[in-house]
Design an enzyme around this catalytic site. Structure first.
Site, PDB file in Angstrom:
ATOM      1  N   ASP A  12      -5.982  62.929  18.334  1.00 19.00           N
ATOM      2  CA  ASP A  12      -4.919  63.742  17.741  1.00 19.00           C
ATOM      3  C   ASP A  12      -5.366  64.050  16.329  1.00 19.00           C
ATOM      4  O   ASP A  12      -5.555  63.129  15.523  1.00 19.00           O
ATOM      5  CB  ASP A  12      -3.605  62.962  17.704  1.00 19.00           C
ATOM      6  CG  ASP A  12      -3.073  62.676  19.105  1.00 19.00           C
ATOM      7  OD1 ASP A  12      -2.722  63.641  19.802  1.00 19.00           O
ATOM      8  OD2 ASP A  12      -3.030  61.491  19.486  1.00 19.00           O
ATOM      9  N   ASP A 131       4.925  67.810  28.547  1.00 15.86           N
ATOM     10  CA  ASP A 131       5.586  66.684  27.886  1.00 15.86           C
ATOM     11  C   ASP A 131       6.903  66.452  28.615  1.00 15.86           C
ATOM     12  O   ASP A 131       7.813  67.280  28.540  1.00 15.86           O
ATOM     13  CB  ASP A 131       5.857  67.010  26.412  1.00 15.86           C
ATOM     14  CG  ASP A 131       4.561  67.108  25.600  1.00 15.86           C
ATOM     15  OD1 ASP A 131       3.535  66.561  26.063  1.00 15.86           O
ATOM     16  OD2 ASP A 131       4.569  67.728  24.526  1.00 15.86           O
TER      17      ASP A 131
END
Lengths: 257, 225
Positions: A12, A131
């Site tokens: 990330d 998600d």
């Protein structure tokens, strides 16, 4: 011998640094992305995923440059995601050396974007990131909905139906993150992983919640995942990729050693 | 001494960055040209014929940009050529993809859809019953059984893993030309070899140590075996 289950460390990246937060807050620095990528390549990671979590316009140039640097030194597949909105964005990332791009919010906004992307660049490089968050109450039939914008924005769309639709539109792979589990170190949401893996014809990458090596095994065996993605257990030196693979092998999972 | 010239044939399909980047990594003293120019291809010492994406579009560009002629010239010249992924598929007679596409007829055999094969379906259904499913595309690291002793397998373990990503597979008729085999529900052709041509379904440029070794072997190969 058969196809190996893949272990995918995830980077990330925020403003040129690898970071890791708990449920997208409380961010910790985990190093320079190129150095981190090289380390995982040496350790025998099967692929790498690079998620640009700021994805602002200014950050885009930095991301392209970082992807170029990683691609020049890392000879395993590289997926890049975060802020991919146009065919031009995809082309830029592939030209920078990405092998696949991961599309999330842009697919929700315009599901046909995935179709156009797959037609133009081939399904093999189009990953749809989902998600998912549990929305069923205790005792009800389990149900998950998809959220966008880093898990902040509900959409009311059923996660399993959405995954099937994205595959019909040409997605070559699903990257499934549980918003309930992400950053908790409690293990994957095996329910949604199994539901989506059984529903779609393409490989599913399980993501969100890995805290130990048994979680990786559970994701494959109970969740039906084809690949498992983890960040913090690798970034902060709790486990190495070879340790993870040895553990999976000892649990009768086929891995590339 | 002249620097070694490597041409990566570019016909506008997909991303050739990875192939060029891997070649430069293992051979810093070589020149890599990503090109569709027939003269550059004809003058190169080694040629790579890659391919990514759908076969109909690939074949259309191959014919439009006369890559078919360039490939035939390279084959006749005896210089080493390596075909990768759709590059291998394009060398067969015919592909089932996109409702059927005629290919280059260099090798006899067809390119078929995994999920269209009854034996694959049976293996898939059997796996589903035990909780394991065979997904399409065939994506990831699988083992390659070496069927021919070939210079391109030098220093690569028999049964070593390479990175694959494809939904269609090659079923070669000329079994004696199958240099490598892979199993995913069914047995399929992972590599073919004839004279100065070596063709692989997997991606050596993405296959870490084994892939870089294969590319090194290719750069060291004189096209004979």
């Amino acid at each position: 011998m058969a196809l190996a289950k893949r272990i995918i460390p995830c980077l990330d990246v925020d403003k040129g640094r690898v970071v890791k937060g708990v449920q997208f807050v409380d961010i910790r620095d985990a190093g320079d992305p190129v150095e981190v990528a090289k380390k995982y390549n040496q350790q025998g990671a099967d692929e790498l995923t690079f998620l640009d979590i700021t994805a602002s316009h200014e950050a885009r140039e930095t991301t392209i440059h970082t992807v170029e640097q990683i691609a020049a030194e890392v000879f395993i597949p590289l997926t890049v995601g975060g802020g991919i909105r146009t065919l031009e964005d995809i082309r830029n990332m592939l030209n920078a050396g990405a092998d696949k791009v991961s599309i999330n919010s842009a697919a929700v906004k315009d599901p046909d974007f995935v179709k156009r992307a797959a037609e133009r660049f081939g399904s093999q490089c189009i990953v749809v990131a989902i998600d998912a968050k549990s929305v069923s109450a205790e005792g009800e039939t389990p149900r998950w909905e998809i959220f966008t914008h880093g898990g902040r924005k509900p959409t009311g769309i059923d996660a399993v139906a959405w995954a099937v639709k994205m595959c019909d539109n040409g997605a070559g792979e699903i990257l499934l993150t549980s918003m309930d589990k992400d950053g908790t170190k409690d293990g994957f949401d095996l329910g949604v992983t199994r539901a989506i893996s059984d529903a779609v014809p393409v490989p599913v990458i399980a993501s969100g919640g890995v805290g130990n090596l048994q979680h990786l095994v559970d994701g494959v065996i109970n969740g039906g995942a084809d690949a498992v993605l983890a960040a913090s257990i690798f970034h902060f030196g709790e486990y190495s990729v070879p340790e993870a693979k040895a553990f999976m092998r000892d649990n009768n999972i086929e891995v590339r050693l | 001494m002249n620097r070694k010239q490597v041409a990566v044939i570019d016909y506008g399909m997909g991303n050739l960055h990875s192939v060029a980047s891997a070649l430069k990594h293992i051979g810093p003293d070589i020149d890599v040209a990503v090109t569709s120019d027939r003269e550059t291809i004809a003058n190169a010492d080694h040629v790579i014929f890659p391919g990514v994406g759908a076969i109909r579009d690939c074949m259309a560009e191959i014919r439009k940009q006369q890559v078919d002629k360039a490939v035939a010239e390279v084959m006749a010249s005896g210089k080493p050529m390596l075909a990768i992924c759709v590059g291998l598929q394009a060398l067969m007679n015919f592909s089932e993809e996109n409702n059927g596409v005629d290919c280059l007829n260099v090798f006899s055999g067809k390119v078929k859809f995994f999920a269209g094969n009854p034996r694959f379906k049976a293996a898939h259904d059997e796996g589903s019953a035990s909780g394991e499913r065979l997904k399409v595309p065939h994506m990831g690291w699988n083992t390659v059984e070496q069927r021919l002793p070939h210079p391109l397998w030098h220093n690569i373990e028999n049964g070593g893993r390479f990175y694959f990503v494809h939904s269609y597979y090659v079923e070669a008729e000329q079994k004696e030309l199958i240099a490598g085999a892979c199993h995913y529900g069914i047995d399929f052709t992972a590599a073919m070899a004839e004279k100065n041509l070596f063709a692989v379904q997997f991606h050596p440029e993405k296959s870490h140590t084994n892939g870089l070794q294969l590319l090194t072997n290719f750069l060291n190969w004189d096209g004979k075996w």
